[in-house]
Write a protein that holds these residues in place. Structure first.
Motif, PDB file in Angstrom:
ATOM      1  N   UNK A  58       0.812  -1.222   0.000  1.00  0.00           N
ATOM      2  CA  UNK A  58       0.000   0.000   0.000  1.00  0.00           C
ATOM      3  C   UNK A  58       0.841   1.266   0.000  1.00  0.00           C
ATOM      4  N   UNK A  59       2.110   1.152   0.412  1.00  0.00           N
ATOM      5  CA  UNK A  59       2.935   2.347   0.465  1.00  0.00           C
ATOM      6  C   UNK A  59       4.400   1.948   0.399  1.00  0.00           C
ATOM      7  N   UNK A  60       5.178   2.712  -0.344  1.00  0.00           N
ATOM      8  CA  UNK A  60       6.624   2.516  -0.358  1.00  0.00           C
ATOM      9  C   UNK A  60       7.285   3.888  -0.308  1.00  0.00           C
ATOM     10  N   UNK A  61       8.506   3.905   0.227  1.00  0.00           N
ATOM     11  CA  UNK A  61       9.191   5.170   0.430  1.00  0.00           C
ATOM     12  C   UNK A  61      10.679   4.992   0.213  1.00  0.00           C
ATOM     13  N   UNK A  62      11.365   6.090  -0.120  1.00  0.00           N
ATOM     14  CA  UNK A  62      12.808   6.048  -0.239  1.00  0.00           C
ATOM     15  C   UNK A  62      13.435   6.200   1.140  1.00  0.00           C
ATOM     16  N   UNK A  63      14.750   6.204   1.202  1.00  0.00           N
ATOM     17  CA  UNK A  63      15.429   6.242   2.509  1.00  0.00           C
ATOM     18  C   UNK A  63      15.247   7.553   3.254  1.00  0.00           C
ATOM     19  N   UNK A  64      14.766   8.586   2.555  1.00  0.00           N
ATOM     20  CA  UNK A  64      14.498   9.870   3.210  1.00  0.00           C
ATOM     21  C   UNK A  64      13.037  10.022   3.631  1.00  0.00           C
ATOM     22  N   UNK A  65      12.222   8.996   3.370  1.00  0.00           N
ATOM     23  CA  UNK A  65      10.811   9.038   3.750  1.00  0.00           C
ATOM     24  C   UNK A  65       9.900   9.602   2.684  1.00  0.00           C
ATOM     25  N   UNK A  66      10.430   9.860   1.474  1.00  0.00           N
ATOM     26  CA  UNK A  66       9.599  10.366   0.386  1.00  0.00           C
ATOM     27  C   UNK A  66       8.842   9.218  -0.288  1.00  0.00           C
ATOM     28  N   UNK A 109      24.897 -13.716  21.334  1.00  0.00           N
ATOM     29  CA  UNK A 109      23.526 -13.517  21.805  1.00  0.00           C
ATOM     30  C   UNK A 109      23.036 -12.098  21.589  1.00  0.00           C
ATOM     31  N   UNK A 110      23.676 -11.365  20.693  1.00  0.00           N
ATOM     32  CA  UNK A 110      23.288  -9.985  20.397  1.00  0.00           C
ATOM     33  C   UNK A 110      21.819  -9.920  20.010  1.00  0.00           C
ATOM     34  N   UNK A 111      21.108  -8.931  20.565  1.00  0.00           N
ATOM     35  CA  UNK A 111      19.711  -8.711  20.213  1.00  0.00           C
ATOM     36  C   UNK A 111      19.588  -7.383  19.496  1.00  0.00           C
ATOM     37  N   UNK A 112      18.553  -7.258  18.671  1.00  0.00           N
ATOM     38  CA  UNK A 112      18.377  -6.078  17.851  1.00  0.00           C
ATOM     39  C   UNK A 112      16.899  -5.712  17.796  1.00  0.00           C
ATOM     40  N   UNK A 113      16.619  -4.422  17.804  1.00  0.00           N
ATOM     41  CA  UNK A 113      15.273  -3.923  17.613  1.00  0.00           C
ATOM     42  C   UNK A 113      15.366  -2.519  17.038  1.00  0.00           C
ATOM     43  N   UNK A 114      14.268  -2.012  16.518  1.00  0.00           N
ATOM     44  CA  UNK A 114      14.275  -0.666  15.955  1.00  0.00           C
ATOM     45  C   UNK A 114      12.835  -0.192  15.801  1.00  0.00           C
ATOM     46  N   UNK A 115      12.711   1.044  15.366  1.00  0.00           N
ATOM     47  CA  UNK A 115      11.418   1.576  14.966  1.00  0.00           C
ATOM     48  C   UNK A 115      11.530   1.955  13.500  1.00  0.00           C
ATOM     49  N   UNK A 116      10.645   1.412  12.692  1.00  0.00           N
ATOM     50  CA  UNK A 116      10.566   1.744  11.272  1.00  0.00           C
ATOM     51  C   UNK A 116       9.466   2.788  11.140  1.00  0.00           C
ATOM     52  N   UNK A 117       9.713   3.810  10.334  1.00  0.00           N
ATOM     53  CA  UNK A 117       8.728   4.886  10.260  1.00  0.00           C
ATOM     54  C   UNK A 117       8.581   5.413   8.844  1.00  0.00           C
ATOM     55  N   UNK A 118       7.483   6.106   8.627  1.00  0.00           N
ATOM     56  CA  UNK A 118       7.222   6.710   7.311  1.00  0.00           C
ATOM     57  C   UNK A 118       7.912   8.059   7.159  1.00  0.00           C
ATOM     58  N   UNK A 119       8.578   8.542   8.186  1.00  0.00           N
ATOM     59  CA  UNK A 119       9.180   9.882   8.138  1.00  0.00           C
ATOM     60  C   UNK A 119      10.651   9.899   7.743  1.00  0.00           C
ATOM     61  N   UNK A 120      11.230   8.753   7.423  1.00  0.00           N
ATOM     62  CA  UNK A 120      12.627   8.702   7.003  1.00  0.00           C
ATOM     63  C   UNK A 120      13.626   8.535   8.127  1.00  0.00           C
ATOM     64  N   UNK A 121      13.173   8.319   9.361  1.00  0.00           N
ATOM     65  CA  UNK A 121      14.115   8.154  10.468  1.00  0.00           C
ATOM     66  C   UNK A 121      14.816   6.798  10.401  1.00  0.00           C
ATOM     67  N   UNK A 122      14.250   5.825   9.700  1.00  0.00           N
ATOM     68  CA  UNK A 122      14.873   4.512   9.486  1.00  0.00           C
ATOM     69  C   UNK A 122      15.555   4.594   8.124  1.00  0.00           C
ATOM     70  N   UNK A 123      16.870   4.509   8.041  1.00  0.00           N
ATOM     71  CA  UNK A 123      17.602   4.894   6.823  1.00  0.00           C
ATOM     72  C   UNK A 123      17.627   3.861   5.691  1.00  0.00           C
ATOM     73  N   UNK A 124      16.483   3.302   5.364  1.00  0.00           N
ATOM     74  CA  UNK A 124      16.383   2.344   4.259  1.00  0.00           C
ATOM     75  C   UNK A 124      15.123   2.637   3.468  1.00  0.00           C
ATOM     76  N   UNK A 125      15.093   2.140   2.232  1.00  0.00           N
ATOM     77  CA  UNK A 125      13.836   2.170   1.483  1.00  0.00           C
ATOM     78  C   UNK A 125      12.910   1.162   2.148  1.00  0.00           C
TER      79      UNK A 125
END
Length: 146
Positions: A44-52, A123-139
């Protein structure tokens, strides 16, 4: 001895549930004559790494979330692609924020064939917040359930 039997029975029951889920997901998937795969999820939605926006609309994503649809997020980094079900969603200031559940780190390797992935030794663990505003630096691609 009784605890061991209970653990084995619990493992068997969870394995059967996972198998049933896999079979129901396969039943919800249909291949069309042209080789297109039809699933219970749609983009339903896709964005570039800057959130566009690069496809779909943020409004469709917001509407789907507010109507109770499940959300799945995709991003790619280097050699791998990741897909995760968004288990905790927040709408704030017209943006969508999806918490990624904690996962154990993994180590992809292309040494030899086939490619392989192992869990991180430390045993490294990882988490993040993915957002539509470009704060997550990936497409990012946002999918919702039908």
């Amino acid at each position: 001895m009784g605890k061991e039997i209970m653990i084995k029975q619990s493992f068997l029951a969870s394995t059967l549930v996972m198998l049933a889920l896999t079979q129901s997901q396969a039943a919800a998937t249909e291949v069309k004559d042209e080789g297109q795969l039809q699933t219970a999820w749609h983009l339903v939605y896709s964005q570039d790494r800057d959130g566009n926006a690069t496809g779909g609309t943020k409004e469709k994503l917001l509407t789907a979330i507010r109507s109770g649809k499940s959300v799945r997020v995709h991003w790619a980094g280097g050699r791998v692609e990741h897909f995760v079900d968004a288990t905790f969603l927040t709408i704030f200031g017209g943006e969508v924020f999806a918490q990624i559940p904690i996962i154990r780190g993994q180590r992809p390797s292309k040494r030899g064939e086939p490619a392989s992935i192992k869990l991180a030794d430390d045993g490294q663990e990882w988490t993040s917040i993915v957002s539509t505003n470009g704060q997550f630096p990936y497409r990012i691609k946002w999918f919702v359930s039908n």
